[in-house]
Enzyme design. Structure first.
Site, mmCIF file in Angstrom:
data_model
loop_
_atom_site.group_PDB
_atom_site.id
_atom_site.type_symbol
_atom_site.label_atom_id
_atom_site.label_comp_id
_atom_site.label_asym_id
_atom_site.label_seq_id
_atom_site.Cartn_x
_atom_site.Cartn_y
_atom_site.Cartn_z
ATOM 1 C CG ASP A 174 -0.211 -0.068 2.533
ATOM 2 O OD1 ASP A 174 0.987 -0.386 2.532
ATOM 3 O OD2 ASP A 174 -0.836 0.197 3.572
ATOM 4 C CG ASP B 85 -6.231 -4.543 3.668
ATOM 5 O OD1 ASP B 85 -6.767 -4.431 2.552
ATOM 6 O OD2 ASP B 85 -5.741 -3.588 4.294
ATOM 7 C CG ASP C 160 -4.171 -0.636 7.137
ATOM 8 O OD1 ASP C 160 -5.034 -1.094 6.358
ATOM 9 O OD2 ASP C 160 -3.864 0.568 7.188
#
Length: 919
Positions: free
Chosen positions: A376, A636, A632
């Protein structure tokens, strides 16, 4: 900021305070980067600027919570009195019934875990050898073999326990707090002490630790649920609305009643489903079991040859059983699991010291082989802290006026500050004029961000008593507010819109600022660009990742233009596309194989949702890549579990940490790359030991098998056992060796491993045969070395020396002198060599028949010569591309692969369209 991305909240979307951090920071929190400014100056600034408002806020917090009737729900959970909360007896009763407020971890029975160290192909063979020794009434060998099995289990168990203790200590530092009303008093507790029916006090910045319902009447909360649902905007919550664990309160204050805790929460159920989907034996365990099985087959083949030869020689059964015991002991390395487990456990403890919690030891092996890292952007590649650029002002407006107006349109509560407010307050250090003026204005009313009008509004009173309305927000929405009041000059309008487009194309988020002075028209003031800048070390880390053969793909929820600009600044590729082009929503016209090519070639994707992350990981894995994934949030978790190595980044939710293989407490990509280097070092230690240990087993099987078949002679059984012990004891210290790390991803190349081990085993066997036949002749005084002593001791010393020194060959990527071993490994090998020499000199297993010093020196010289030959052989084979091709053959290309890919993607799209049609 593009038109469709021109939302004020878009600037908050990935900002650091979107989801407020836990109130208790990890004890081992990583030091902030040098160019990252701490938030302490913000607190001091607020204290200076808004001291009166902060005092009022504190007084408000001291008021007793308002009572409110709870909305009826099943059972009696919402029947708690909102003023008094639960009594301690009720708390204890509910805790017994519902347990602690934490997700259950699979707790292993220590006894069963210890017993499992005696299970496996290698262990079964040694247990069979122990039974055979007992049948022969060879109690010395029986005791030694049992001790060896016990040593293997104890070492592995202790090392895993120590590594687990370090991990548990770090996990404790991540514990959240909760403010609870019990027996009429407000208490701050550990979040795991919350029970169903508890009344929790919610405030701006609170991380909700359990599922519940809002019970304060006429309350308006804004809750960040992005970690659960992926929604970028904060969600409005009113009386009776549900709240979920892991959400963060952005605005407002109120009370909630707890309706579910631990595994019963939405987060807990999601984590349980994800964990239930995971199963099976890890790849590393499969490798070890495969090696043990092959060695067992080789033992059986060797015994078959020996039994065939013995049949023609009419060898006694007792002698055959001795042969069987000897070949079994030397053929299967009982210490292999212990040494490898120790190596990984020591590595896991080292990683824990560097803020990386390894959830399972096999994750170290997986991380070492990762070829693609899907990362990310926010917080990993960037600072996760907004910074302001040079303001753009319209004609007649100064930068000071624009900054002052924007700062007036900010929350006056410390906990209510969002990332944008903090960025503006930090910028005041560079604007002394607005900073000095800010305290002279009085805020009459503050309206937080409105997702409909996409702006923040503040009504303030100037020092002269004039009332001013200040707004900041999405540039085009702020512009609309002004245009609805009066026409804007064409040149001002054109310049303003051009600047919005220019900033969007350069990857900036932008905020429009306007004001309305009492009695006057609205006035457009300008635009303040803001960005989440890259971390100071990210560009260097990206370059290092490329050098290590690791591809980094950016997967971000931000707009594509922002992602491209960040990638450009970091030196990454700029082939970044909108995730919608993957066609996962039922659209898209690319054939499946082209989608796979598209994902493989892309440098990243913008506007990504959780399903896109999962699809990217799946596609890359089907193309044969080992993939790591960072995440996080709860959403996910499936991607983290799907990836070969799931990485939960700093600040991850419990569900993400539960699904991940490795949890990082330190921010940034550099922590991940450092862990990758360490994992490759650990893998190198394991790989070099496995090559070494297989070569030793083959060495003794070949030599003793031929020696038995041709000469019908057998080495003393006690010495055979001690050879096996020395081989493993000397190399336990490999876990602490100064291993290099590979410059490319590493995998278990088993054909190459077996090829190297086999060749080295043959070289060792030939060396032992030559030593034996030249130093020991038929009859007295006919050998090269006179008065040599006893044959078994000579063989024992030569085998021990050459085998122990082999580890110095396999541990290096180049010549054996290219890397200095650690003092632990060198000391262990030297100690075993000295002990083996004492065995030989004093003949401890042959009734005190001593071997002369001259003979011992000659054995050392012969052994060193053999060592040089096998070192040269190993180096030549390691560097030979032809040897690799011979071992692995040519890669086979599946002609049907692209057709299968086309079919898979077509089915996915059809399924998605069908679901939409049903809806």
């Amino acid at each position: 900021m593009a038109d469709n991305a021109g939302e004020y909240h878009d600037a908050e979307k990935h900002a650091p305070e979107q989801q407020a951090p836990p109130p208790q920071q990890p004890a081992h929190a990583a030091a902030p980067a040098q160019d990252d400014e701490p938030d302490d100056d913000i607190d001091a600034l607020i204290e200076e600027l808004f001291s009166e408002d902060v005092q009022e806020e504190q007084e408000d917090n001291d008021d007793a919570p308002a009572a409110g009737e709870a909305k009826a729900v099943p059972e009696e959970l919402l029947q708690t009195d909102m003023n008094t909360g639960l009594t301690m007896s009720e708390v204890e009763e509910r805790r017994k019934k519902y347990g602690l407020n934490q997700m259950k971890e699979e707790l292993e029975n220590p006894f069963l875990k210890f017993i499992m160290f005696f299970v496996g192909p290698i262990q079964f063979v040694m247990e069979m050898a122990a039974a055979l020794a007992a049948g022969l009434r060879d109690w010395v060998d029986f005791g030694v073999i049992c001790a060896l099995l016990m040593l293997n289990a104890v070492v592995g168990f202790v090392q895993e326990y120590q590594a687990g203790s370090i991990v548990d200590e770090l996990k404790k530092s991540l514990a959240l707090k909760a403010v609870v009303i019990r027996e009429g008093q407000v208490h701050e507790l550990e979040a795991n002490e919350v029970v169903p029916g508890d009344i929790l006090k919610l405030d701006e910045g609170t991380i909700i630790c359990a599922d519940g319902r809002v019970v304060t009447p006429d309350v308006h909360l804004q809750v960040d649920q992005s970690a659960i649902t992926g929604e970028s905007l904060a969600v409005d919550k009113h009386y009776g609305d549900p709240t979920f664990a892991s959400s963060g309160v952005k605005r407002g204050e109120g009370l909630m009643v707890v309706t579910a805790t631990g595994d019963s929460t939405f987060v807990g159920r999601a984590a349980s489903l994800v964990n239930a989907a995971a199963g099976g034996t890890g790849h590393f365990t499969e490798v070890l079991n495969g090696i043990g099985t092959i060695l067992l087959v080789l033992v059986l083949l060797t015994l078959f040859c020996i039994y065939t030869a013995a049949f023609y020689r009419s060898v006694r059964l007792a002698r055959l059983l001795e042969y069987t015991l000897a070949i079994t002991i030397i053929g299967v390395p009982v210490g292999l699991p212990a040494v490898v487990t120790t190596t990984m456990a020591v590595g896991a403890a080292y990683l824990a010291e560097k803020q990386a919690i390894v959830q399972k030891l096999s994750a170290i092996e997986s991380l070492a082989g990762v070829e693609v890292l899907c990362s990310d952007k926010t917080g990993t590649l960037t600072k996760n802290k907004l910074s302001l650029g040079e303001p753009f002002t319209v004609s007649g407006v100064s930068g000071d006026d624009l900054v002052l107006t924007a700062c007036l349109a900010a929350s006056r509560k410390r906990k209510g500050l969002d990332a944008i407010d903090k960025a503006f307050l930090k910028a005041l250090k560079n604007y002394p004029g607005p900073r000095s003026m800010l305290t002279k204005y009085k805020v009459i009313e503050f309206q937080p961000f409105d997702p409909v009008s996409k702006k923040v509004t503040a009504y303030v009173q100037a020092p002269d008593g004039t009332r001013i309305t200040c707004v900041k927000g999405a540039p085009l929405w702020v512009l609309k507010t002004v245009e609805e009041d009066h026409p804007i000059p064409e040149d001002v309008l054109s310049a303003y819109k051009d600047k919005v487009g220019d900033l969007a194309s350069r990857g900036y988020r932008s905020l429009g600022v306007a004001r309305k002075i009492e009695g006057q028209h609205w006035e457009i003031m300008g635009i303040m660009p803001c960005s989440d800048p890259p971390r100071h070390d990210t560009a260097r880390t990206i370059s290092e990742a490329k050098r290590l053969g690791l591809r980094v793909k950016m997967l971000t929820g931000d707009a594509v233009d922002i992602a491209k600009e960040t990638a450009r600044q970091l030196g990454m590729g700029t082939n970044i596309y909108n995730a919608e082009r993957l066609g996962l929503t039922g659209g898209g016209n690319m054939p499946g194989s082209e989608v796979y090519d598209f994902v493989e070639a892309a440098d990243g994707f913008g506007e990504v949702f959780p399903q896109h992350k999962y699809a990217v990981v799946d596609i890359l894995q089907q193309r044969g890549y080992l993939v790591a994934m960072t995440g996080d949030g709860v959403n996910d978790a499936p991607s983290l579990k799907k990836a070969d190595t799931g990485i939960a980044v700093e600040g991850a939710t419990d569900a993400a940490r539960s699904a991940a293989d490795i949890v990082f407490l330190a921010p940034g990509l550099s922590a991940i790359i450092d862990a990758l280097k360490t994992s490759r070092q650990i893998f190198h230690r394991m790989y070099s030991y496995v090559v070494y240990r297989i070569a030793l087993s083959l060495h003794l099987e070949i030599f003793l098998g031929l020696w038995l078949i041709i000469r019908n002679q057998l080495l003393n059984l006690e010495l055979v056992v001690f050879i096996a012990i020395f081989a493993d004891v000397a190399t336990l210290a490999i876990a602490y060796d100064n291993a290099p790390y590979s410059m490319k991803p590493v995998k278990w190349n088993l054909p190459r491993l077996w090829g190297l081990s086999t060749v080295i085993g043959i070289v060792l066997a030939i060396g032992t045969w030559i030593t034996n036949t030249t130093m020991i002749a038929q009859g007295q005084n006919r050998g090269i070395v006179q008065n040599f002593g006893v044959q078994d001791e000579v063989l024992f010393l030569e085998i021990s020396l050459t085998e122990n020194w082999l580890i110095f060959v396999t541990r290096c990527n180049g010549p054996f002198w290219s890397s200095i071993p650690s003092w632990q490994l060198s000391g262990a090998v030297l100690a075993v060599d000295i002990l083996a020499t004492m065995f030989c000199i004093f003949g401890w297993f042959k009734g005190g028949h001593q071997t002369s010093i001259v003979a011992v020196l000659r054995i050392w010289m012969y052994s060193f010569g053999i060592f040089c030959i096998m070192a040269g052989t190993y180096y030549i084979l390691s560097e030979s591309a032809g040897f690799d091709r011979m071992m692995n053959g040519k890669p086979k290309e599946s002609r049907n692969q692209r057709s299968i890919e086309d079919l898979v993607v077509a089915l996915q799209r059809t399924s998605t369209r069908h679901e939409k049609g049903d809806a």
